[in-house]
Every structure is written in structure tokens, then in C-alpha cells.
Design a protein around this motif. Structure first.
Motif, PDB file in Angstrom:
ATOM      1  N   ASN A 641     137.506 118.320  61.160  1.00 26.08           N
ATOM      2  CA  ASN A 641     137.220 119.362  62.151  1.00 26.08           C
ATOM      3  C   ASN A 641     136.041 119.041  63.051  1.00 26.08           C
ATOM      4  OD1 ASN A 641     139.118 121.551  61.005  1.00 26.08           O
ATOM      5  ND2 ASN A 641     137.886 120.974  59.231  1.00 26.08           N
ATOM      6  N   SER A 642     135.614 117.803  63.117  1.00 31.57           N
ATOM      7  CA  SER A 642     134.417 117.480  63.891  1.00 31.57           C
ATOM      8  C   SER A 642     134.619 116.205  64.690  1.00 31.57           C
ATOM      9  CB  SER A 642     133.215 117.323  62.950  1.00 31.57           C
ATOM     10  OG  SER A 642     132.078 116.905  63.667  1.00 31.57           O
ATOM     11  N   GLN A 643     134.023 116.182  65.885  1.00 32.20           N
ATOM     12  CA  GLN A 643     134.046 114.997  66.738  1.00 32.20           C
ATOM     13  C   GLN A 643     132.737 114.210  66.631  1.00 32.20           C
ATOM     14  OE1 GLN A 643     136.720 114.013  68.575  1.00 32.20           O
ATOM     15  NE2 GLN A 643     137.891 115.748  67.782  1.00 32.20           N
ATOM     16  N   ALA A 644     131.615 114.926  66.512  1.00 29.52           N
ATOM     17  CA  ALA A 644     130.300 114.275  66.466  1.00 29.52           C
ATOM     18  C   ALA A 644     130.043 113.699  65.077  1.00 29.52           C
ATOM     19  CB  ALA A 644     129.213 115.272  66.828  1.00 29.52           C
ATOM     20  N   PRO A 645     129.379 112.555  64.990  1.00 27.08           N
ATOM     21  CA  PRO A 645     129.028 111.990  63.678  1.00 27.08           C
ATOM     22  C   PRO A 645     127.977 112.845  62.980  1.00 27.08           C
ATOM     23  CG  PRO A 645     128.005 110.732  65.436  1.00 27.08           C
ATOM     24  CD  PRO A 645     128.917 111.704  66.111  1.00 27.08           C
ATOM     25  N   VAL A 646     128.013 112.843  61.649  1.00 23.68           N
ATOM     26  CA  VAL A 646     127.055 113.615  60.861  1.00 23.68           C
ATOM     27  C   VAL A 646     125.706 112.908  60.896  1.00 23.68           C
ATOM     28  CG1 VAL A 646     126.569 114.642  58.628  1.00 23.68           C
ATOM     29  CG2 VAL A 646     128.940 114.390  59.404  1.00 23.68           C
ATOM     30  N   VAL A 647     124.672 113.662  61.169  1.00 24.48           N
ATOM     31  CA  VAL A 647     123.321 113.110  61.275  1.00 24.48           C
ATOM     32  C   VAL A 647     122.647 113.117  59.899  1.00 24.48           C
ATOM     33  CG1 VAL A 647     121.046 113.378  62.347  1.00 24.48           C
ATOM     34  CG2 VAL A 647     123.128 113.893  63.650  1.00 24.48           C
ATOM     35  N   ALA A 648     121.956 112.032  59.595  1.00 23.52           N
ATOM     36  CA  ALA A 648     121.149 111.902  58.370  1.00 23.52           C
ATOM     37  C   ALA A 648     121.996 112.029  57.111  1.00 23.52           C
ATOM     38  CB  ALA A 648     120.016 112.922  58.360  1.00 23.52           C
ATOM     39  N   GLN A 649     123.088 111.289  57.067  1.00 27.96           N
ATOM     40  CA  GLN A 649     123.883 111.231  55.850  1.00 27.96           C
ATOM     41  C   GLN A 649     123.191 110.342  54.816  1.00 27.96           C
ATOM     42  OE1 GLN A 649     126.006 113.573  55.448  1.00 27.96           O
ATOM     43  NE2 GLN A 649     127.969 112.503  55.355  1.00 27.96           N
ATOM     44  N   PRO A 650     123.340 110.645  53.531  1.00 27.17           N
ATOM     45  CA  PRO A 650     122.808 109.750  52.501  1.00 27.17           C
ATOM     46  C   PRO A 650     123.621 108.456  52.459  1.00 27.17           C
ATOM     47  CG  PRO A 650     124.074 111.524  51.503  1.00 27.17           C
ATOM     48  CD  PRO A 650     123.975 111.851  52.958  1.00 27.17           C
ATOM     49  N   GLU A 651     122.943 107.336  52.642  1.00 24.00           N
ATOM     50  CA  GLU A 651     123.630 106.042  52.717  1.00 24.00           C
ATOM     51  C   GLU A 651     123.029 105.104  51.685  1.00 24.00           C
ATOM     52  OE1 GLU A 651     125.030 105.593  57.297  1.00 24.00           O
ATOM     53  OE2 GLU A 651     122.879 105.527  56.959  1.00 24.00           O
ATOM     54  N   LEU A 652     123.806 104.794  50.670  1.00 17.02           N
ATOM     55  CA  LEU A 652     123.306 103.984  49.566  1.00 17.02           C
ATOM     56  C   LEU A 652     122.985 102.570  50.025  1.00 17.02           C
ATOM     57  CD1 LEU A 652     122.675 103.848  46.553  1.00 17.02           C
ATOM     58  CD2 LEU A 652     125.067 103.234  46.145  1.00 17.02           C
ATOM     59  N   TRP A 653     123.756 102.016  50.944  1.00 19.06           N
ATOM     60  CA  TRP A 653     123.523 100.634  51.362  1.00 19.06           C
ATOM     61  C   TRP A 653     122.178 100.483  52.061  1.00 19.06           C
ATOM     62  CZ3 TRP A 653     122.853  98.960  56.396  1.00 19.06           C
ATOM     63  CH2 TRP A 653     123.193  99.856  57.406  1.00 19.06           C
ATOM     64  N   ARG A 654     121.774 101.507  52.827  1.00 21.50           N
ATOM     65  CA  ARG A 654     120.448 101.442  53.464  1.00 21.50           C
ATOM     66  C   ARG A 654     119.337 101.504  52.418  1.00 21.50           C
ATOM     67  NH1 ARG A 654     120.412 101.899  58.941  1.00 21.50           N
ATOM     68  NH2 ARG A 654     122.318 102.667  59.957  1.00 21.50           N
ATOM     69  N   PHE A 655     119.548 102.313  51.403  1.00 23.83           N
ATOM     70  CA  PHE A 655     118.561 102.393  50.329  1.00 23.83           C
ATOM     71  C   PHE A 655     118.454 101.060  49.603  1.00 23.83           C
ATOM     72  CE2 PHE A 655     117.920 103.293  45.735  1.00 23.83           C
ATOM     73  CZ  PHE A 655     116.605 103.717  45.796  1.00 23.83           C
TER      74      PHE A 655
END
Length: 773
Positions: A641-655
Motif C-alpha cells: 500500500n505504499s510508494q515511498a520507501p520506509v525511512v530508518a528501517q533496521p538493517e542487519l547488514w549495515r550493523f
């Protein structure tokens, strides 16, 4: 009939239970009756199902044998001897009323009525202490001048009635649905009347009659009068508070002030103590006080109830055996007099908070900036400051806050939904929605790349208004859920807040902004949604520390993810504050929020680095745990239901990448034999340096007493929480400031999380363990 019958089970001989009691063996009867019944099948009849069948079994299981009355030391159950007509001393009446008040507070704390309030036997024998019934059972020779019958027929009877009516009024508020049955409170009345059909005004008049009799009678000493009046006046005030609509906050606040005064009188006149098993001969049995002074005295606390007083029989913790109950009997210990007074104080404080919030909306004190923010601030600091000395408000007080904010028709009993939306935008960016909406309609050109918002289609302002009207009322009511429920609601609501962000993004992309300055509000419309959504994400992450949900291995990621969320939040505020008017309240609030979150970000960064040794670095084990813990961030609704990307998602690879960079720096440093090794860069700030940065900002806020523009009556609590953060900085100031220090730091031995005694989110630093050779 069989005496010690034995039954042959194969080769074994088993003796039937009940040897010596002449039980009759009915095994054959049951087998004959059930011979045509198939295995694993049941036969039921009307009004007799599986629950009734199980309740009929008496198998020695406490959860089922709730009707069993045991003998104690060969004696009958003590309450079988209870006599409601027994006359009482004034001090015995005081003891009964105080214990009943304590059990009432236990009901407010979430216990069953059958385990608390209903344990007072007089509740079930009210008819027996009516004046006509009571007096008729006593002859003139039985009348004791030290025990006037009016103490029972008037004082005690009307006090019990007021207790029941108070519970009834509280029950009605809790039953509105804001508080969760079986989670916040227990609604089971066990088919006992709470005087639902009796007007509260009638019982209040009864209390006035009792107060007048106690004040005018010559049958009581002055000390006895003072003690009884303190309890009657407190009960009258409590009943009047419960009977007063929260939309009349001034009247409520006046009654709360009176209740506090009467509670002070009560504290000065504690009840007698229960008899101890071996009462010294020097301790006299309770009698009429010798002193006739009406000056508050605590000397009565040195007196003891007689071991033969009928007052001791007036409470039955197992009264549930005679009631209609669906839960097992649990004995709730009676709170002490001091604990009762503390719980009453907590109740009054919660009611005062609800009345102050309602007064702000009713009288227009907060019609301008802060009308909504003060509700958020009050809920936040009230939760963040919970410790061993400050508990969560009782469900009744939190339900009143929900009702006073939105009752299903009006906001704060006077405002409409359009006002709510306007106020939301005004307190977030300094401009009301009506003004923003008119500019949107003027500059709308559509989004050529959007399948639905091309040229000629209207902007989705109506969709936005419908979404906000639903989300805002639910959000502010959810602020007063219990902490676990509050966190669960926040996790679920993040999808709706993202849809709000998505709509604002679509609107901004469809506007003609060619002649608009980059700092103009229209350029930052999506940030209005993000500042709220990111604050909720931050609360979800950090509140898990307070609820003690994280394992040691989960703590480093939680602190790291909090820094990422706060970074995005600060970026949004930096964009919005540029368009705020100089010297305005919104600018002041944003600047406070920037400083406050900078403190949090610095502390989270310090603890992320310091807690890295808690990781096992077994990514195959960490990955599934990560997706279980943060499943709320990966709901399919985001993609559907969304076009815009979610901001500040938890991302394990960045951690993982961040951890790898730090570890490489540490390993490189330990391999080099250099005097400059301690000053090499870590890639991020050293923990000790981050703590120093946080301490500097916190000290600045404390010195300037800057607590933003929204705190209202809770501005001091906001500042108190900043002081708590300053105390955290002082405690953590010895965290490592060099790579070698980071390498040797042991968080398992040197960091201690104490959410009730220190801080809900951050640990304290313990002295390093001395190493022995």
C-alpha cells in the motif's frame, strides 16, 4: 458398604482411598451407565456442558476445589463464627475501614474483586446491619456503652455502601473499553451487587449523617471521633471524586485537595495493630483511649486489637468459595496501613493529572501551542520516570485521561476532529493544516510519474484527513495504555504513520515548487510525518530496555539502531526548524528536541561500542533472532500500500558492516607496537568522548532550565528526566576513550542495567574487576 475395600486391578491389589470412612464402591454403576458411550465422546444437556462437568469434580486440585472449607487445627473455619450483629469498638471500626480501603486499592491495582473488596464479610451481610434488624437482636442488657450500636448500623454500614458505590463508579469507567479486561483490571463481579441502582448522592447523604452523628455524639472520646471522622471524610471525598465528571476538572481538583487533607488526618491516626501470636503481657488489650485530646496523635499505633475481637472475623480471603467465580482463589495479602496510604496518594496523583489535562482543554489554557503536545509530554515523562518510588498510574486514572481526551464525539470535550488536525500540524511545523491545504490546492499540478495523481486529479488531501482523524485519536488514547500494551500499539501503528508520510510525499512531488526556497515548509512536508513516526520508532526500541525484553546479544544492535533512527529524526528537525519563525514557540520546542535527542544519540553511540563484546558474532544465530525481534518493521503492508520507501528501517547488514569496521580498527591497533596507538581513530567517536558530549549538552539544558515549550504542568518532570540523563553521563564518564581501552573493556562485568533503580534505558558503570596474577 465397604470398609477399606480393595479392588483387583490385574495382578495388583490397590486399596481404595478413604479407608475407614465406609465409602460405597460405585465403579460398576458408572461402567454400566457408560457402556454405550464411545471413547473420546461426551454427552451434554441444556445448561450443563463441559465447564459444569469439570466444576463438579472434587479431586483435591486447588484450582477446582474452590468450595472446600478446611478445618484449621481441628477447629471450624473462623468466619463460620462471624456475627454481623456483634458490637464493635471505635478502634475496631477504624481497623476494618482501613483494611477495606487497602483492598479497594488492590482492586485498583488489577486484582479480582473476589480476592480483595469482597473479602469484607459485611458486604455480603449488609441487610443484617440495618438499624431495625441489628437493634432487634440485642436486649437492653447487651447494649455496651463502649460499643454504641450506631458504629455498626450507621458508620460501618454507610461506609461499606460508599465502598461498594465507589467500586461501581470505577467499574463503569473501566468498562468503557480503554483499559483491557484481564490485563489492566478484572471486571468479574461474581454476581455480587455493587449497589448499581442506588444513586451516589443518596449514599453521600448517608455519609453526611454518619459524620454528623460522630461529631455530635457523647458516646465517643475525642480521639475516637477524630479517627472516625478522618476515615469518613476521606471516603466521602473519594466517592465524590468518582461521582464527578472529568469534564468538570475544577470541581475534581477541589475534591482531590480535600481528599489529600483528609488523608493527612488519616495518616496522623493509624489504626491499632493486629494481635501478634505471643502478645506480651505489657501490651494492653484495646480499649477506649484515655486521652480526650483531639490533637493528631500516633500513640494509637502502639495499641493492639484483642485476640478475641470480632473485627478479625470480618475478612475472609476465601470468600470466593461462596461466589460465582471462573478463576481460582488467590489470597491477596492485606496491605499495611503505610502501603494503603501510599496507594491512595498514587491514586490521587493520577486523578490530579487527568483533571489538569482536562482543565487545559476545557478552559482554553492550552488552546494554542502545546494543547496536544502536553498530553504526549505528560505520558512520556510519566513512563520514563517510573522507578521504585514512582509507579505506573492506576488503570482508572489512565482511563479518565483517555475519556477526557476523546470520548467518541469531541476532543477534550469541546473540540472537533478538524481542530485536532489543525492543532497537530501547528504544533509540528508552526502552520495549521487549513493554511497548508489552501496552498496545496493552489500549487497542485499532479505527479506525472504517479499512476493515480497525474495532471487533472485532485491532491489526496481528503485521504490524508481521514487517515489522521483515525490515527491521532487512537495514538493519544494509546499513550495511556500500560507500558507493554503501549509499545505493542506503537509497533502496529507504524504502518499507518508511514502511509501518512507516503501521502505527504505524493503531495510534495505533485506541487509546483520551482519558485519556492529550499528551506520553505512545502519542501519538507514529508518531514512532518517523519518526526512523529521516528519518535515512535525510537520509543519502541528504547522501551524494550525498560521492559527488559532484550537479551545481552540484542543490546548492541538496539543501541546502534537507535542512533540511526535519531540521526534521521535530527535531519528532519534541521529541515523544519529553518522555516520556523524566530522566537516562536515551535522554534523553541524544536531546539529543545534537537538537544534532547543529541544527548540520546551520543549515549546510544557510546553504549553501542561498549557493548560489542556481548555479541557472539555468530551471524547465523543472530539473523533469525533479529527478524523475530524486529518483525514489526517488515510487515507486508509496507509493500502492498505504499510508494515511498520506509525511512530508518533496521538493517542487519549495515550493523554487521559497522561492527566489522570497529573490530578491524581494534585489531590493527593491538597488533602495532606504537606509542601513538591509543590515539588512533576508531571510525566512530570513543565511548568516553560520546558521554562527555552528552554531558555537556545535558548540563547546558539543566543550567538554562530549558524544557521546551510543550511541557506545561509537566515541564519540571521534563527537566527532571534531563537531570537523570546528566546523572547517567556522570556514571558513564569513565568509559574507554582509547582503542586499547575499548579492547579491554568487559561490559558483562562493568555495565549493569537497573531499570527500576537507575535508568530505564541506560546502564551504570561498575568499578573494574581487580585482576590477580
Amino acid at each position: 458398604m465397604a470398609d477399606g475395600v480393595t479392588v483387583d486391578f490385574g495382578q495388583a491389589q490397590a486399596e481404595l482411598p478413604g479407608q475407614g470412612f465406609n465409602f460405597q464402591d460405585v465403579t460398576g454403576l458408572f461402567k454400566q451407565a457408560s457402556k454405550d458411550l464411545e471413547p473420546n465422546s461426551f454427552i451434554f444437556m441444556d445448561d450443563f456442558g463441559f465447564q459444569e462437568a469439570m466444576s463438579a469434580l472434587e479431586i483435591g486440585e486447588p484450582r477446582l476445589d474452590t468450595g472446600l472449607i478446611l478445618q484449621t487445627n481441628g477447629q471450624d473455619h473462623p468466619n463460620e463464627k462471624f456475627d454481623p450483629h456483634a458490637p464493635l469498638l471505635p478502634e475496631e471500626v477504624c481497623w476494618i475501614l482501613d483494611r477495606a480501603l487497602g483492598f479497594e486499592m488492590e482492586f485498583h491495582a488489577g486484582n479480582f474483586l473476589a480476592h480483595t473488596v469482597y473479602t469484607l464479610i459485611y458486604i455480603h451481610r449488609l441487610r443484617d446491619i440495618e438499624p431495625d434488624v441489628f437493634v432487634d437482636t440485642l436486649s437492653s442488657e447487651q447494649q455496651d456503652p463502649l460499643r454504641p450500636t450506631s458504629l455498626v448500623t450507621l458508620v460501618l454500614r454507610v461506609s461499606v455502601q460508599a465502598l461498594l458505590k465507589s467500586v461501581d463508579l470505577v467499574w463503569r469507567e473501566l468498562a468503557k473499553g480503554g483499559m483491557y479486561d484481564a490485563e489492566d483490571w478484572q471486571s468479574d463481579k461474581s454476581e455480587v451487587s455493587l449497589l448499581e441502582g442506588v444513586p451516589a448522592a443518596f449514599i453521600i447523604k448517608g455519609l453526611e449523617s454518619a459524620i454528623a452523628w460522630v461529631a455530635d455524639t457523647h458516646q465517643l472520646s475525642d480521639d475516637a471521633k477524630s479517627s472516625l471522622l478522618a476515615r469518613l471524610l476521606l471516603r466521602q471525598s473519594l466517592l465524590q471524586i468518582f461521582n464527578t465528571d472529568i469534564t468538570r476538572p475544577e470541581e475534581t481538583l477541589k475534591l482531590i485537595s480535600q481528599a489529600r487533607t483528609h488523608l493527612g488526618y488519616l495518616k496522623a491516626r493509624p489504626p491499632p495493630l493486629e494481635p501478634i501470636p505471643t502478645t506480651p503481657a505489657s501490651i494492653p488489650n484495646l480499649g477506649v483511649p484515655k486521652s480526650n485530646s483531639i490533637i493528631p496523635s500516633t500513640s494509637v499505633s502502639n495499641t493492639y486489637l484483642s485476640s478475641t475481637t470480632p473485627a478479625l472475623l470480618s475478612f475472609d480471603p476465601h470468600v470466593g468459595r461462596t461466589l460465582q467465580m471462573s478463576s481460582p482463589i488467590r489470597v491477596v495479602p492485606a496491605p499495611s496501613f503505610e502501603q494503603t496510604c501510599t496507594m491512595v496518594e498514587n491514586l490521587l496523583e493520577g486523578l490530579e493529572e487527568a483533571a489538569v489535562l482536562a482543565r487545559g482543554g476545557k478552559e482554553g489554557e492550552n488552546d494554542g501551542f502545546g494543547a496536544l503536545g502536553v498530553w504526549q509530554a505528560m505520558s512520556d515523562v510519566g513512563l520514563w520516570l517510573i522507578n521504585k518510588d514512582r509507579t505506573t498510574r492506576v488503570p482508572y486514572a489512565r482511563s479518565l485521561c483517555q475519556t477526557s481526551f476523546y470520548d467518541g464525539f469531541k476532543i477534550m470535550s469541546r473540540f472537533s476532529i478538524p481542530w485536532l488536525i489543525n492543532q497537530f500540524f501547528y504544533e509540528t511545523c508552526g502552520v495549521e493544516w487549513d493554511e497548508i491545504r489552501s496552498v496545496i490546492l493552489e500549487r497542485w499540478r499532479g505527479d506525472q510519474d504517479h499512476p493515480l495523481l497525474n495532471e487533472g486529479s485532485p491532491p489526496p488531501v481528503l485521504q490524508l484527513e481521514r487517515l489522521l482523524s483515525k490515527n491521532l485519536t487512537a495514538h493519544f488514547r494509546a499513550l495511556f495504555h500500560n507500558p507493554p500494551r503501549r509499545r505493542r500499539y506503537f509497533m502496529k501503528s507504524l504502518v499507518e504513520w508511514h502511509f501518512f508520510y507516503d501521502i505527504l510525499t505524493e503531495i510534495r512531488d505533485g506541487l509546483d515548487l520551482d519558485d519556492i526556497h529550499p528551506s520553505h515548509l512545502l519542501q519538507h512536508l514529508p518531514s512532518i510525518a517523519l518526526v512523529w513516526r521516528l519518535s515512535i520508532v525510537r520509543e519502541v526500541v528504547l522501551s524494550a530496555f525498560q521492559l527488559e525484553l532484550y537479551t545481552d546479544e540484542e543490546k548492541p544492535f538496539a543501541y546502534w539502531y537507535a542512533t540511526q533512527v535519531i540521526e534521521e529524526h535530527l535531519r528532519c528537525l534541521d529541515g523544519l526548524v529553518q522555516g520556523a519563525e524566530d522566537g516562536s514557540e515551535i522554534q523553541s520546542e524544536m531546539q529543545f528536541q534537537i538537544k534532547f535527542m543529541s544527548i540520546l544519540q551520543a549515549l546510544c553511540t557510546a553504549l553501542f561500542v561498549s557493548t560489542l563484546p556481548l555479541l557472539s558474532f555468530n551471524w547465523d544465530q543472530i539473523r533469525p533472532n533479529f527478524f523475530r525481534r524486529y518483525k514489526w518493521a517488515f510487515r507486508t503492508a509496507y509493500d502492498d500500500n505504499s510508494q515511498a520507501p520506509v525511512v530508518a528501517q533496521p538493517e542487519l547488514w549495515r550493523f554487521i558492516k559497522a561492527c566489522g569496521e570497529i573490530l578491524r580498527k581494534v585489531e590493527a591497533n593491538t597488533d602495532e607496537d606504537s606509542s601513538d596507538a591509543s590515539s588512533m581513530s576508531l571510525g566512530v567517536s570513543f565511548p568516553g568522548d560520546c558521554v562527555e558530549l552528552a554531558r555537556t549538552i545535558a548540563q547546558e539544558l539543566v543550567d538554562s532550565e530549558d524544557c521546551g515549550s510543550i511541557g506545561g504542568a509537566w515541564a519540571k518532570d521534563r527537566l527532571l528526566f534531563v537531570k537523570n540523563l546528566l546523572a547517567v553521563c556522570e556514571t558513564l564518564h569513565d568509559l574507554p576513550t582509547t582503542i586499547s581501552g575499548v579492547d579491554t573493556f568487559d561490559p558483562r562485568m562493568q555495565l549493569q542495567w537497573d531499570v527500576s533503580g537507575f535508568h530505564p534505558w541506560f546502564p551504570k558503570l561498575l568499578p573494574p574487576v581487580e585482576q590477580t596474577s
